[in-house]
Scaffold this motif. Structure first.
Motif, PDB file in Angstrom:
ATOM      1  N   PRO A 147      60.073 123.275  50.520  1.00  0.00           N
ATOM      2  CA  PRO A 147      60.173 124.637  50.005  1.00  0.00           C
ATOM      3  C   PRO A 147      59.491 124.732  48.650  1.00  0.00           C
ATOM      4  O   PRO A 147      59.319 123.722  47.966  1.00  0.00           O
ATOM      5  CB  PRO A 147      61.680 124.876  49.888  1.00  0.00           C
ATOM      6  N   PRO A 148      59.088 125.926  48.246  1.00  0.00           N
ATOM      7  CA  PRO A 148      58.452 126.058  46.935  1.00  0.00           C
ATOM      8  C   PRO A 148      59.441 125.721  45.831  1.00  0.00           C
ATOM      9  O   PRO A 148      60.659 125.884  45.997  1.00  0.00           O
ATOM     10  CB  PRO A 148      58.019 127.527  46.875  1.00  0.00           C
ATOM     11  N   PRO A 149      58.957 125.208  44.711  1.00  0.00           N
ATOM     12  CA  PRO A 149      59.856 124.849  43.613  1.00  0.00           C
ATOM     13  C   PRO A 149      60.553 126.078  43.054  1.00  0.00           C
ATOM     14  O   PRO A 149      59.993 127.170  43.021  1.00  0.00           O
ATOM     15  CB  PRO A 149      58.955 124.186  42.595  1.00  0.00           C
ATOM     16  N   ARG A 150      61.775 125.895  42.594  1.00  0.00           N
ATOM     17  CA  ARG A 150      62.524 127.001  42.006  1.00  0.00           C
ATOM     18  C   ARG A 150      62.100 127.203  40.572  1.00  0.00           C
ATOM     19  O   ARG A 150      61.833 126.246  39.844  1.00  0.00           O
ATOM     20  CB  ARG A 150      64.019 126.697  42.052  1.00  0.00           C
ATOM     21  N   PRO A 151      62.065 128.460  40.142  1.00  0.00           N
ATOM     22  CA  PRO A 151      61.670 128.743  38.735  1.00  0.00           C
ATOM     23  C   PRO A 151      62.735 128.355  37.737  1.00  0.00           C
ATOM     24  O   PRO A 151      63.846 128.153  37.948  1.00  0.00           O
ATOM     25  CB  PRO A 151      61.399 130.227  38.713  1.00  0.00           C
TER      26      PRO A 151
END
Length: 94
Positions: A90-94
């Motif tokens: 999954p894309p990295p969390r901000p």
């Protein structure tokens, strides 16, 4: 037949193919013997096959491992989705 197939087939009759097969079989037996009698059998590498006309030898493409690159914090290429592909991270969390 050579004119129809191309100049790379000059001199390649069935006897030449049999000799190339014998060469490959001898190399396979040599590899097996060396692997069986070696202290480190994983270090023994098989010999390449005899080159034949019309056969293109494919080399292994070295693709970076996307999972390891992301775990290391490196920029990794976007994974290609298709049949048999693995689920991307999954894309990295901000």
């Amino acid at each position: 037949m050579t004119a129809l197939r191309g100049p790379e087939y000059a001199g390649w009759d069935r006897h030449a193919y049999v000799m190339a097969d014998l060469y490959d079989a001898f190399n396979a037996l040599t590899y097996l013997y060396q692997a069986a009698h070696s202290d480190k059998p994983k270090k023994v590498k098989p010999l390449p096959p005899y080159p034949r006309p019309g056969v293109v030898v494919e080399e292994k493409a070295t693709q970076p491992n996307a999972l390891l690159a992301r775990l290391r914090g490196e920029d990794a290429p976007a994974p290609v989705l298709g049949p048999g592909s693995k689920i991307p991270l999954p894309p990295p969390r901000p």
